[in-house]
Design an enzyme around this catalytic site. Structure first.
Site, mmCIF file in Angstrom:
data_model
loop_
_atom_site.group_PDB
_atom_site.id
_atom_site.type_symbol
_atom_site.label_atom_id
_atom_site.label_comp_id
_atom_site.label_asym_id
_atom_site.label_seq_id
_atom_site.Cartn_x
_atom_site.Cartn_y
_atom_site.Cartn_z
ATOM 1 C CG ASN A 298 15.833 30.149 91.459
ATOM 2 O OD1 ASN A 298 16.918 29.681 91.123
ATOM 3 N ND2 ASN A 298 15.666 31.443 91.741
ATOM 4 C CE1 TYR A 350 -2.760 32.185 90.559
ATOM 5 C CE2 TYR A 350 -2.201 34.265 89.480
ATOM 6 C CZ TYR A 350 -3.066 33.501 90.244
ATOM 7 O OH TYR A 350 -4.251 34.050 90.687
#
Length: 445
Positions: A298, A350
Protein backbone atom coordinates in the site's frame (compact mmCIF):
# COMPACT_ATOMS: atom_id res chain seq x y z
CA UNK A 1 8.12 3.66 32.01
CA UNK A 2 5.38 5.99 30.89
CA UNK A 3 2.72 4.41 33.13
CA UNK A 4 2.38 3.21 36.72
CA UNK A 5 2.96 -0.52 36.23
CA UNK A 6 6.60 -0.51 37.37
CA UNK A 7 5.79 1.54 40.45
CA UNK A 8 2.93 -0.73 41.43
CA UNK A 9 4.85 -4.01 41.16
CA UNK A 10 7.92 -2.71 42.98
CA UNK A 11 6.43 -0.93 45.99
CA UNK A 12 4.32 -1.68 49.05
CA UNK A 13 1.41 -4.08 49.17
CA UNK A 14 1.13 -4.28 45.38
CA UNK A 15 4.73 -5.50 45.22
CA UNK A 16 3.84 -8.45 47.47
CA UNK A 17 0.71 -9.11 45.45
CA UNK A 18 2.60 -9.03 42.15
CA UNK A 19 5.14 -11.50 43.53
CA UNK A 20 2.39 -13.77 44.81
CA UNK A 21 0.62 -13.75 41.44
CA UNK A 22 3.84 -14.26 39.50
CA UNK A 23 3.46 -11.01 37.55
CA UNK A 24 6.49 -9.67 35.66
CA UNK A 25 8.39 -7.17 37.80
CA UNK A 26 10.59 -4.90 35.70
CA UNK A 27 13.62 -3.79 37.74
CA UNK A 28 14.52 -0.19 38.41
CA UNK A 29 17.50 0.58 36.21
CA UNK A 30 20.63 2.23 37.58
CA UNK A 31 20.89 5.36 35.45
CA UNK A 32 23.62 7.98 35.47
CA UNK A 33 23.97 10.54 38.23
CA UNK A 34 27.12 12.69 38.56
CA UNK A 35 27.21 12.02 42.30
CA UNK A 36 26.76 8.23 42.09
CA UNK A 37 29.70 5.81 42.25
CA UNK A 38 30.82 4.20 39.00
CA UNK A 39 29.71 0.77 40.29
CA UNK A 40 27.39 -0.04 43.21
CA UNK A 41 29.97 -2.28 44.91
CA UNK A 42 33.36 -4.04 44.54
CA UNK A 43 34.60 -5.24 41.15
CA UNK A 44 35.75 -8.84 40.68
CA UNK A 45 38.38 -9.25 37.94
CA UNK A 46 38.66 -12.73 36.42
CA UNK A 47 40.98 -14.13 33.76
CA UNK A 48 44.53 -13.48 32.69
CA UNK A 49 45.89 -10.71 30.51
CA UNK A 50 49.31 -9.14 30.11
CA UNK A 51 47.59 -5.81 30.86
CA UNK A 52 45.89 -7.08 34.03
CA UNK A 53 48.04 -5.23 36.57
CA UNK A 54 48.10 -1.94 34.68
CA UNK A 55 44.36 -2.18 34.15
CA UNK A 56 43.74 -2.92 37.83
CA UNK A 57 45.80 0.11 38.81
CA UNK A 58 43.70 2.28 36.51
CA UNK A 59 40.47 0.90 37.96
CA UNK A 60 41.69 1.63 41.47
CA UNK A 61 42.48 5.20 40.40
CA UNK A 62 38.81 5.47 39.35
CA UNK A 63 37.85 4.76 42.95
CA UNK A 64 36.84 1.13 42.42
CA UNK A 65 37.34 -1.60 45.01
CA UNK A 66 39.11 -4.19 42.83
CA UNK A 67 39.20 -7.87 43.85
CA UNK A 68 41.31 -10.35 41.87
CA UNK A 69 40.10 -13.92 41.36
CA UNK A 70 38.05 -14.21 44.59
CA UNK A 71 35.79 -11.66 46.30
CA UNK A 72 34.97 -13.85 49.29
CA UNK A 73 31.48 -13.17 50.63
CA UNK A 74 31.34 -9.57 49.37
CA UNK A 75 28.36 -8.40 47.38
CA UNK A 76 29.59 -7.28 43.96
CA UNK A 77 28.98 -4.23 41.84
CA UNK A 78 30.54 -5.81 38.78
CA UNK A 79 32.60 -8.55 37.16
CA UNK A 80 35.32 -7.89 34.58
CA UNK A 81 36.27 -10.85 32.36
CA UNK A 82 39.75 -10.64 30.83
CA UNK A 83 39.40 -12.94 27.82
CA UNK A 84 41.67 -11.14 25.34
CA UNK A 85 44.31 -13.87 25.45
CA UNK A 86 42.02 -16.92 25.41
CA UNK A 87 43.17 -19.21 22.57
CA UNK A 88 41.00 -22.34 22.94
CA UNK A 89 37.33 -22.92 23.85
CA UNK A 90 38.36 -25.16 26.73
CA UNK A 91 40.20 -22.21 28.30
CA UNK A 92 36.84 -20.52 28.90
CA UNK A 93 35.63 -23.18 31.31
CA UNK A 94 37.35 -22.14 34.51
CA UNK A 95 36.76 -18.40 34.02
CA UNK A 96 33.11 -18.66 33.07
CA UNK A 97 32.19 -21.16 35.76
CA UNK A 98 33.87 -18.96 38.37
CA UNK A 99 31.94 -16.00 36.98
CA UNK A 100 28.76 -18.03 37.18
CA UNK A 101 29.19 -18.61 40.90
CA UNK A 102 29.92 -14.91 41.41
CA UNK A 103 26.70 -13.89 39.65
CA UNK A 104 24.76 -14.85 42.78
CA UNK A 105 26.59 -12.06 44.62
CA UNK A 106 25.74 -9.26 42.20
CA UNK A 107 23.98 -6.19 43.54
CA UNK A 108 21.06 -4.63 41.64
CA UNK A 109 22.33 -2.57 38.72
CA UNK A 110 25.64 -4.46 38.57
CA UNK A 111 27.70 -4.72 35.38
CA UNK A 112 29.51 -7.64 33.74
CA UNK A 113 31.97 -6.61 31.00
CA UNK A 114 34.42 -8.67 28.95
CA UNK A 115 37.56 -7.89 26.99
CA UNK A 116 38.15 -10.17 24.00
CA UNK A 117 39.62 -10.30 20.49
CA UNK A 118 37.74 -10.55 17.17
CA UNK A 119 37.49 -13.89 15.42
CA UNK A 120 39.08 -13.91 11.98
CA UNK A 121 39.26 -16.32 9.07
CA UNK A 122 43.05 -16.03 9.37
CA UNK A 123 43.06 -17.35 12.94
CA UNK A 124 43.91 -20.90 13.86
CA UNK A 125 40.62 -22.85 14.13
CA UNK A 126 40.84 -23.19 17.91
CA UNK A 127 41.55 -19.49 18.36
CA UNK A 128 38.67 -18.46 16.10
CA UNK A 129 36.37 -20.89 17.89
CA UNK A 130 37.27 -19.45 21.29
CA UNK A 131 36.87 -15.85 20.17
CA UNK A 132 33.52 -16.41 18.47
CA UNK A 133 32.39 -18.46 21.45
CA UNK A 134 32.91 -15.43 23.68
CA UNK A 135 30.44 -13.52 21.53
CA UNK A 136 27.81 -16.15 22.19
CA UNK A 137 28.60 -16.31 25.91
CA UNK A 138 28.22 -12.58 26.48
CA UNK A 139 25.02 -12.20 24.47
CA UNK A 140 23.49 -15.19 26.25
CA UNK A 141 24.56 -14.02 29.69
CA UNK A 142 22.91 -10.68 29.00
CA UNK A 143 19.60 -12.51 28.79
CA UNK A 144 20.17 -14.20 32.15
CA UNK A 145 20.86 -11.08 34.21
CA UNK A 146 18.42 -9.87 36.84
CA UNK A 147 17.87 -6.80 39.00
CA UNK A 148 18.67 -4.34 36.21
CA UNK A 149 22.19 -5.74 35.78
CA UNK A 150 23.68 -5.94 32.30
CA UNK A 151 26.41 -7.77 30.37
CA UNK A 152 28.42 -6.23 27.50
CA UNK A 153 31.71 -6.81 25.71
CA UNK A 154 34.65 -4.85 24.36
CA UNK A 155 36.43 -6.36 21.36
CA UNK A 156 40.05 -5.29 20.89
CA UNK A 157 41.62 -5.18 17.47
CA UNK A 158 45.13 -6.63 17.52
CA UNK A 159 46.86 -3.24 17.88
CA UNK A 160 44.93 -2.32 21.02
CA UNK A 161 45.01 -3.46 24.65
CA UNK A 162 42.59 -3.18 27.58
CA UNK A 163 44.43 -0.03 28.69
CA UNK A 164 44.17 1.76 25.33
CA UNK A 165 42.32 5.05 25.69
CA UNK A 166 39.16 4.09 23.82
CA UNK A 167 39.09 0.67 25.49
CA UNK A 168 39.11 2.35 28.89
CA UNK A 169 36.47 4.82 27.72
CA UNK A 170 34.21 1.97 26.57
CA UNK A 171 34.78 0.14 29.86
CA UNK A 172 33.84 3.19 31.91
CA UNK A 173 30.71 3.70 29.77
CA UNK A 174 29.59 0.11 30.26
CA UNK A 175 30.28 0.26 34.02
CA UNK A 176 28.39 3.51 34.52
CA UNK A 177 24.70 4.31 34.69
CA UNK A 178 25.02 5.80 31.21
CA UNK A 179 24.65 2.28 29.78
CA UNK A 180 21.51 1.35 31.75
CA UNK A 181 19.58 0.19 28.65
CA UNK A 182 22.54 -1.33 26.78
CA UNK A 183 22.69 -5.09 27.24
CA UNK A 184 24.31 -7.97 25.36
CA UNK A 185 26.22 -5.60 23.07
CA UNK A 186 29.80 -5.28 21.83
CA UNK A 187 31.96 -2.30 20.97
CA UNK A 188 35.05 -2.88 18.85
CA UNK A 189 38.08 -0.73 19.60
CA UNK A 190 40.13 -0.31 16.45
CA UNK A 191 42.86 1.95 17.84
CA UNK A 192 43.86 3.62 21.07
CA UNK A 193 43.42 7.19 19.86
CA UNK A 194 41.62 9.91 21.75
CA UNK A 195 42.03 11.18 25.28
CA UNK A 196 40.18 10.51 28.49
CA UNK A 197 38.57 13.69 29.87
CA UNK A 198 40.22 15.55 32.70
CA UNK A 199 36.80 15.64 34.39
CA UNK A 200 34.63 12.56 33.77
CA UNK A 201 31.51 14.56 34.67
CA UNK A 202 32.25 17.03 31.86
CA UNK A 203 33.55 14.89 28.97
CA UNK A 204 32.43 17.42 26.32
CA UNK A 205 33.78 20.56 27.97
CA UNK A 206 34.77 23.13 25.36
CA UNK A 207 33.00 21.34 22.50
CA UNK A 208 30.38 22.82 20.18
CA UNK A 209 27.65 20.33 19.32
CA UNK A 210 24.76 20.53 16.85
CA UNK A 211 21.65 18.37 17.30
CA UNK A 212 19.08 18.13 14.52
CA UNK A 213 15.44 17.31 15.27
CA UNK A 214 15.96 18.73 18.75
CA UNK A 215 12.56 20.28 19.46
CA UNK A 216 11.15 17.29 21.33
CA UNK A 217 11.55 13.64 22.32
CA UNK A 218 14.88 11.95 21.82
CA UNK A 219 16.38 15.04 20.16
CA UNK A 220 15.57 17.27 23.13
CA UNK A 221 17.01 14.64 25.50
CA UNK A 222 20.22 14.52 23.44
CA UNK A 223 20.56 18.31 23.59
CA UNK A 224 20.06 18.33 27.36
CA UNK A 225 22.60 15.55 27.90
CA UNK A 226 25.28 17.13 25.71
CA UNK A 227 24.82 20.43 27.57
CA UNK A 228 25.02 18.65 30.92
CA UNK A 229 28.27 17.07 29.77
CA UNK A 230 29.81 20.46 29.05
CA UNK A 231 29.10 21.17 25.37
CA UNK A 232 27.80 24.42 23.92
CA UNK A 233 24.77 23.17 22.02
CA UNK A 234 23.05 24.36 18.86
CA UNK A 235 19.52 22.94 18.56
CA UNK A 236 18.11 22.55 15.05
CA UNK A 237 14.59 21.84 13.83
CA UNK A 238 11.96 22.88 11.31
CA UNK A 239 10.52 26.42 11.51
CA UNK A 240 7.14 24.90 12.41
CA UNK A 241 8.71 23.60 15.64
CA UNK A 242 10.11 27.01 16.55
CA UNK A 243 8.27 27.43 19.88
CA UNK A 244 9.23 23.97 21.14
CA UNK A 245 12.79 24.47 19.92
CA UNK A 246 13.07 27.75 21.80
CA UNK A 247 11.90 26.10 25.02
CA UNK A 248 14.59 23.44 24.73
CA UNK A 249 17.24 26.06 23.96
CA UNK A 250 16.24 28.30 26.86
CA UNK A 251 16.36 25.40 29.31
CA UNK A 252 20.01 24.57 28.55
CA UNK A 253 21.49 27.85 27.29
CA UNK A 254 21.65 26.67 23.67
CA UNK A 255 21.30 28.66 20.47
CA UNK A 256 18.67 27.80 17.87
CA UNK A 257 18.79 27.26 14.13
CA UNK A 258 15.57 26.74 12.22
CA UNK A 259 16.07 24.84 8.98
CA UNK A 260 14.93 21.91 6.88
CA UNK A 261 17.66 19.26 6.95
CA UNK A 262 16.77 18.27 3.38
CA UNK A 263 17.75 21.73 2.10
CA UNK A 264 20.73 21.72 -0.24
CA UNK A 265 22.59 24.21 1.95
CA UNK A 266 21.67 22.70 5.34
CA UNK A 267 25.27 21.75 6.18
CA UNK A 268 26.55 25.20 5.22
CA UNK A 269 23.94 26.85 7.43
CA UNK A 270 24.98 24.61 10.32
CA UNK A 271 28.67 25.38 9.84
CA UNK A 272 28.06 29.12 9.45
CA UNK A 273 25.98 29.24 12.64
CA UNK A 274 28.19 27.03 14.82
CA UNK A 275 31.51 28.52 13.75
CA UNK A 276 30.19 32.07 13.46
CA UNK A 277 28.46 32.07 16.87
CA UNK A 278 30.64 29.67 18.86
CA UNK A 279 33.98 29.45 17.08
CA UNK A 280 34.00 25.79 16.06
CA UNK A 281 31.97 22.73 15.12
CA UNK A 282 33.06 19.60 16.96
CA UNK A 283 30.04 17.28 17.13
CA UNK A 284 27.04 16.82 14.82
CA UNK A 285 24.18 14.57 15.90
CA UNK A 286 21.97 13.52 12.97
CA UNK A 287 18.76 12.93 14.91
CA UNK A 288 16.11 14.40 12.60
CA UNK A 289 13.85 11.68 11.25
CA UNK A 290 10.30 10.85 10.28
CA UNK A 291 8.07 7.79 9.88
CA UNK A 292 5.44 7.26 7.20
CA UNK A 293 4.43 3.67 7.94
CA UNK A 294 2.49 1.53 5.49
CA UNK A 295 2.64 -2.03 4.23
CA UNK A 296 4.72 -2.08 1.07
CA UNK A 297 1.72 -3.26 -0.95
CA UNK A 298 0.00 0.00 0.00
CA UNK A 299 3.06 2.27 -0.08
CA UNK A 300 3.03 5.34 -2.32
CA UNK A 301 5.96 7.36 -3.62
CA UNK A 302 5.32 10.30 -1.29
CA UNK A 303 5.61 8.16 1.83
CA UNK A 304 8.67 6.29 0.62
CA UNK A 305 10.59 9.24 -0.79
CA UNK A 306 9.97 11.59 2.15
CA UNK A 307 11.37 9.08 4.66
CA UNK A 308 14.45 8.41 2.55
CA UNK A 309 14.99 12.15 1.99
CA UNK A 310 14.91 13.08 5.67
CA UNK A 311 16.39 10.00 7.35
CA UNK A 312 19.36 9.17 5.13
CA UNK A 313 19.74 11.33 1.99
CA UNK A 314 20.02 14.51 4.09
CA UNK A 315 22.76 12.95 6.22
CA UNK A 316 24.72 11.80 3.18
CA UNK A 317 24.54 15.29 1.68
CA UNK A 318 25.54 17.06 4.89
CA UNK A 319 28.39 14.65 5.58
CA UNK A 320 29.80 15.28 2.12
CA UNK A 321 29.84 19.00 2.88
CA UNK A 322 31.44 18.50 6.30
CA UNK A 323 34.15 16.33 4.76
CA UNK A 324 34.79 18.88 2.00
CA UNK A 325 35.19 21.60 4.65
CA UNK A 326 37.92 19.49 6.34
CA UNK A 327 36.73 20.38 9.84
CA UNK A 328 39.36 19.06 12.26
CA UNK A 329 38.42 16.22 14.62
CA UNK A 330 34.72 16.40 13.73
CA UNK A 331 32.64 13.68 15.38
CA UNK A 332 29.37 12.59 13.75
CA UNK A 333 26.79 10.48 15.58
CA UNK A 334 23.72 9.32 13.66
CA UNK A 335 20.43 7.84 14.81
CA UNK A 336 19.82 4.42 13.30
CA UNK A 337 17.21 1.97 14.64
CA UNK A 338 16.88 -1.72 15.36
CA UNK A 339 14.23 -1.60 12.61
CA UNK A 340 17.15 -1.19 10.22
CA UNK A 341 18.77 -4.33 11.66
CA UNK A 342 15.89 -6.78 12.11
CA UNK A 343 13.09 -5.08 10.15
CA UNK A 344 9.62 -4.13 11.33
CA UNK A 345 6.22 -4.80 9.79
CA UNK A 346 4.87 -1.79 7.91
CA UNK A 347 8.22 0.01 7.98
CA UNK A 348 10.00 -1.01 4.78
CA UNK A 349 10.75 2.63 3.97
CA UNK A 350 11.90 3.42 7.51
CA UNK A 351 13.98 0.25 7.75
CA UNK A 352 15.63 1.07 4.40
CA UNK A 353 16.56 4.51 5.70
CA UNK A 354 17.88 3.30 9.06
CA UNK A 355 19.72 0.36 7.52
CA UNK A 356 21.17 2.97 5.17
CA UNK A 357 22.44 4.95 8.16
CA UNK A 358 24.31 1.87 9.40
CA UNK A 359 25.89 1.29 5.99
CA UNK A 360 26.82 4.96 5.69
CA UNK A 361 28.51 4.98 9.09
CA UNK A 362 30.61 1.91 8.41
CA UNK A 363 31.68 3.15 4.98
CA UNK A 364 32.38 6.73 6.08
CA UNK A 365 34.63 5.87 9.02
CA UNK A 366 37.84 5.96 7.02
CA UNK A 367 36.88 9.27 5.39
CA UNK A 368 36.33 11.07 8.70
CA UNK A 369 39.46 9.50 10.20
CA UNK A 370 41.60 11.17 7.53
CA UNK A 371 41.06 14.51 9.25
CA UNK A 372 41.15 13.18 12.81
CA UNK A 373 37.38 12.74 13.07
CA UNK A 374 35.03 9.84 13.54
CA UNK A 375 31.49 8.70 12.83
CA UNK A 376 29.26 6.30 14.75
CA UNK A 377 25.60 5.45 15.18
CA UNK A 378 23.17 4.52 17.91
CA UNK A 379 20.34 2.10 17.10
CA UNK A 380 17.50 2.52 19.63
CA UNK A 381 14.97 -0.20 20.31
CA UNK A 382 11.67 0.28 22.17
CA UNK A 383 12.02 3.79 23.63
CA UNK A 384 9.28 5.47 25.66
CA UNK A 385 8.33 8.54 23.62
CA UNK A 386 5.19 10.49 22.73
CA UNK A 387 4.75 8.05 19.85
CA UNK A 388 4.85 4.89 21.98
CA UNK A 389 2.64 6.56 24.61
CA UNK A 390 -0.18 6.52 22.06
CA UNK A 391 -0.13 2.71 21.94
CA UNK A 392 -2.97 1.25 24.07
CA UNK A 393 -1.85 0.53 27.64
CA UNK A 394 -2.41 -3.24 27.43
CA UNK A 395 -0.53 -3.59 24.17
CA UNK A 396 2.26 -1.36 25.43
CA UNK A 397 2.64 -3.33 28.67
CA UNK A 398 2.74 -6.69 26.86
CA UNK A 399 5.35 -5.32 24.44
CA UNK A 400 7.58 -4.38 27.36
CA UNK A 401 7.15 -7.68 29.12
CA UNK A 402 8.56 -9.65 26.18
CA UNK A 403 11.78 -7.65 26.29
CA UNK A 404 14.62 -9.82 27.65
CA UNK A 405 15.81 -9.43 31.26
CA UNK A 406 15.12 -5.68 31.63
CA UNK A 407 11.39 -6.12 30.86
CA UNK A 408 10.81 -2.46 29.99
CA UNK A 409 11.23 0.13 27.31
CA UNK A 410 14.13 2.54 27.40
CA UNK A 411 13.98 6.30 27.92
CA UNK A 412 15.12 9.04 25.53
CA UNK A 413 17.88 9.75 28.05
CA UNK A 414 19.29 6.25 27.49
CA UNK A 415 19.80 7.04 23.80
CA UNK A 416 21.25 10.44 24.67
CA UNK A 417 23.84 8.95 27.05
CA UNK A 418 25.18 6.66 24.33
CA UNK A 419 25.35 9.53 21.84
CA UNK A 420 27.24 11.76 24.25
CA UNK A 421 29.76 8.97 24.84
CA UNK A 422 30.28 8.22 21.14
CA UNK A 423 30.66 11.93 20.41
CA UNK A 424 33.49 12.35 22.92
CA UNK A 425 37.20 12.43 22.09
CA UNK A 426 37.72 9.37 24.30
CA UNK A 427 35.62 7.32 21.87
CA UNK A 428 37.77 8.17 18.84
CA UNK A 429 38.94 4.56 18.60
CA UNK A 430 35.33 3.39 18.14
CA UNK A 431 35.11 4.94 14.68
CA UNK A 432 32.49 3.22 12.49
CA UNK A 433 30.68 1.51 15.37
CA UNK A 434 26.92 0.99 15.67
CA UNK A 435 25.69 0.59 19.25
CA UNK A 436 22.24 -0.84 19.98
CA UNK A 437 20.41 0.80 22.89
CA UNK A 438 17.58 -1.69 23.12
CA UNK A 439 17.69 -3.76 26.29
CA UNK A 440 18.79 -6.69 24.08
CA UNK A 441 15.56 -6.60 22.09
CA UNK A 442 15.13 -6.10 18.36
CA UNK A 443 11.76 -4.34 18.76
CA UNK A 444 12.43 -1.20 16.75
CA UNK A 445 11.70 2.41 17.62
Amino acid sequence: MADKYMELVNTGVTKKLAKLLGLPRPPRLRRYSPDAPLLPGPLLVLGASSSAQELSDTLVSWGLDVRRHDAGDAKLGGILLLLDEVDHPQALSSIMLTAGRALRKLLPGARVVSFSRPASADDEPAVAAARQGIDGVIRSLGREMRGGSTTNGIVLEEATTPVSTSALAALRFFFSGRSAYVDGQFLTVRNGEGALPADFSQPLAGKVAVVTGAARGIGAAIARTLARDGAQVVVVDMPQAGDSLAKVANSIGATTLQLDVTAADAAQQIMDHAIGRHGSLDIVVHNAGITRDKLLANMDAARWDSVIAVNIASQLRMNEAFLAAKLPNLRIVSLASTSGIAGNRGQTNYAASKGGVIGMVRSSAKLFAENGGSIAAVAPGFIETEMTAKIPLGTRTVARMVLPSLMQGGLPEDVAEAISFLGSDAAAGLNGQVLRVCGQSLVGA
